[in-house]
Design a protein around this motif. Structure first.
Motif, PDB file in Angstrom:
ATOM      1  N   ARG A 141      36.649  74.880  37.832  1.00 56.59           N
ATOM      2  CA  ARG A 141      37.999  75.238  37.383  1.00 56.59           C
ATOM      3  C   ARG A 141      38.776  74.030  36.886  1.00 56.59           C
ATOM      4  O   ARG A 141      39.581  74.146  35.959  1.00 56.59           O
ATOM      5  N   THR A 142      38.534  72.865  37.469  1.00 51.90           N
ATOM      6  CA  THR A 142      39.300  71.671  37.112  1.00 51.90           C
ATOM      7  C   THR A 142      38.693  70.898  35.940  1.00 51.90           C
ATOM      8  O   THR A 142      39.252  69.898  35.522  1.00 51.90           O
ATOM      9  N   GLU A 143      37.547  71.357  35.431  1.00 51.98           N
ATOM     10  CA  GLU A 143      36.910  70.661  34.310  1.00 51.98           C
ATOM     11  C   GLU A 143      37.732  70.849  33.036  1.00 51.98           C
ATOM     12  O   GLU A 143      37.980  71.975  32.616  1.00 51.98           O
ATOM     13  N   MET A 144      38.131  69.742  32.418  1.00 57.19           N
ATOM     14  CA  MET A 144      38.949  69.811  31.219  1.00 57.19           C
ATOM     15  C   MET A 144      38.119  69.773  29.941  1.00 57.19           C
ATOM     16  O   MET A 144      38.589  70.152  28.869  1.00 57.19           O
ATOM     17  N   ARG A 145      36.879  69.292  30.036  1.00 51.69           N
ATOM     18  CA  ARG A 145      36.017  69.242  28.859  1.00 51.69           C
ATOM     19  C   ARG A 145      35.454  70.636  28.560  1.00 51.69           C
ATOM     20  O   ARG A 145      35.384  71.480  29.465  1.00 51.69           O
ATOM     21  N   PRO A 146      35.051  70.901  27.324  1.00 52.42           N
ATOM     22  CA  PRO A 146      34.370  72.166  27.035  1.00 52.42           C
ATOM     23  C   PRO A 146      33.147  72.310  27.932  1.00 52.42           C
ATOM     24  O   PRO A 146      32.421  71.331  28.160  1.00 52.42           O
ATOM     25  N   GLU A 147      32.908  73.514  28.403  1.00 52.34           N
ATOM     26  CA  GLU A 147      31.882  73.719  29.430  1.00 52.34           C
ATOM     27  C   GLU A 147      31.162  75.042  29.216  1.00 52.34           C
ATOM     28  O   GLU A 147      31.790  76.065  28.952  1.00 52.34           O
ATOM     29  N   MET A 148      29.839  75.028  29.350  1.00 56.90           N
ATOM     30  CA  MET A 148      29.016  76.241  29.373  1.00 56.90           C
ATOM     31  C   MET A 148      28.376  76.360  30.738  1.00 56.90           C
ATOM     32  O   MET A 148      27.936  75.366  31.315  1.00 56.90           O
ATOM     33  N   SER A 149      28.291  77.589  31.230  1.00 59.81           N
ATOM     34  CA  SER A 149      27.727  77.798  32.560  1.00 59.81           C
ATOM     35  C   SER A 149      27.187  79.218  32.681  1.00 59.81           C
ATOM     36  O   SER A 149      27.264  80.015  31.751  1.00 59.81           O
ATOM     37  N   GLY A 150      26.653  79.514  33.866  1.00 55.33           N
ATOM     38  CA  GLY A 150      26.164  80.855  34.174  1.00 55.33           C
ATOM     39  C   GLY A 150      26.733  81.302  35.518  1.00 55.33           C
ATOM     40  O   GLY A 150      27.919  81.401  35.697  1.00 55.33           O
TER      41      GLY A 150
END
Length: 221
Positions: A141-150
């Motif tokens: 939730r706190t990640e500010m960079r673009p992020e991909m996940s599952g």
């Protein structure tokens, strides 16, 4: 294949629940959960032992259709750390054919961490940053960079004309993209579930690729 933009780059959502990254000629998938059926069987709940072969057959067909040069698996690729050892010979042959034909990267997830050394080829990372996008298993939730996940196996559930409809979907905000589960025996969490909303924010939308269109639904709906 439905094209859309995320983090300033072009992608294509595939009906099978995978993501195509044209600039890198890469496929991205999440949550294969190979050998989930055999894991349940060891606990006494007998399920048909074909889930891994079905998932690998779908993935083999996708690789043949898209001809990628790299493939990223965003965690929970096996249902448990010993899943690779239980993979039947036919499944190991299929998987080694895939990992041997392109740059294959396993991102570790909560199901397949600890003691995993050989996954029938490929290389193992905890997470990666690729062209400015963080690839990891579970959204932070706190990640500010673009992020991909599952991790969440998102599905859009609706009632249409008295019928309950469920479709696996992508969940996207300006900086986060959650992929649906690719595995054949995975189930799914409602896209509007509080855990998903907490991870991506209230402005996120459920995206469902249909033919040549991307259907978009606000999670609040």
């Amino acid at each position: 294949m439905v094209r859309f933009s995320f983090a300033g780059q072009d992608f294509a959502a595939l009906g099978a629940g995978a993501l195509w990254w044209p600039a890198r000629r890469a496929l991205v998938v999440a949550d294969l959960h190979l050998e989930k059926g055999s894991w349940f069987a060891r606990a006494g709940q007998m399920l048909p032992p074909y889930d891994s072969l079905a998932t690998l057959a779908d993935l083999t067909a996708l690789v043949a259709a898209c001809t990628p040069t790299e493939l990223w698996c965003l965690g929970d690729s096996f249902h448990d750390a010993a899943g690779c050892a239980r993979l039947p010979d036919a499944g190991q042959t299929m998987l080694r054919a895939l990992t041997g034909s392109l740059d294959w990267v396993w991102v570790t997830g909560n199901h397949d961490i600890g003691g995993v050394i050989d996954l029938c080829g490929g290389r193992i990372v905890n997470e990666a940053v690729v062209d400015g996008i963080v690839l990891r298993h579970e959204a932070e939730r706190t990640e500010m960079r673009p992020e991909m996940s599952g991790h969440f196996h998102p599905k859009l559930r609706m009632t249409l004309k008295g019928r309950n409809v469920a479709r696996r979907c992508f969940v996207a905000s300006a900086t986060k993209l959650i992929l649906p589960a690719f595995g054949s025996l995975t189930g799914g969490l409602d896209a509007g579930h509080p855990e998903i909303v907490r991870a991506v924010g209230l402005d996120a939308r459920a995206l469902v690729p249909v033919a040549d269109k991307m259907l978009s639904f606000p999670l609040a709906a």
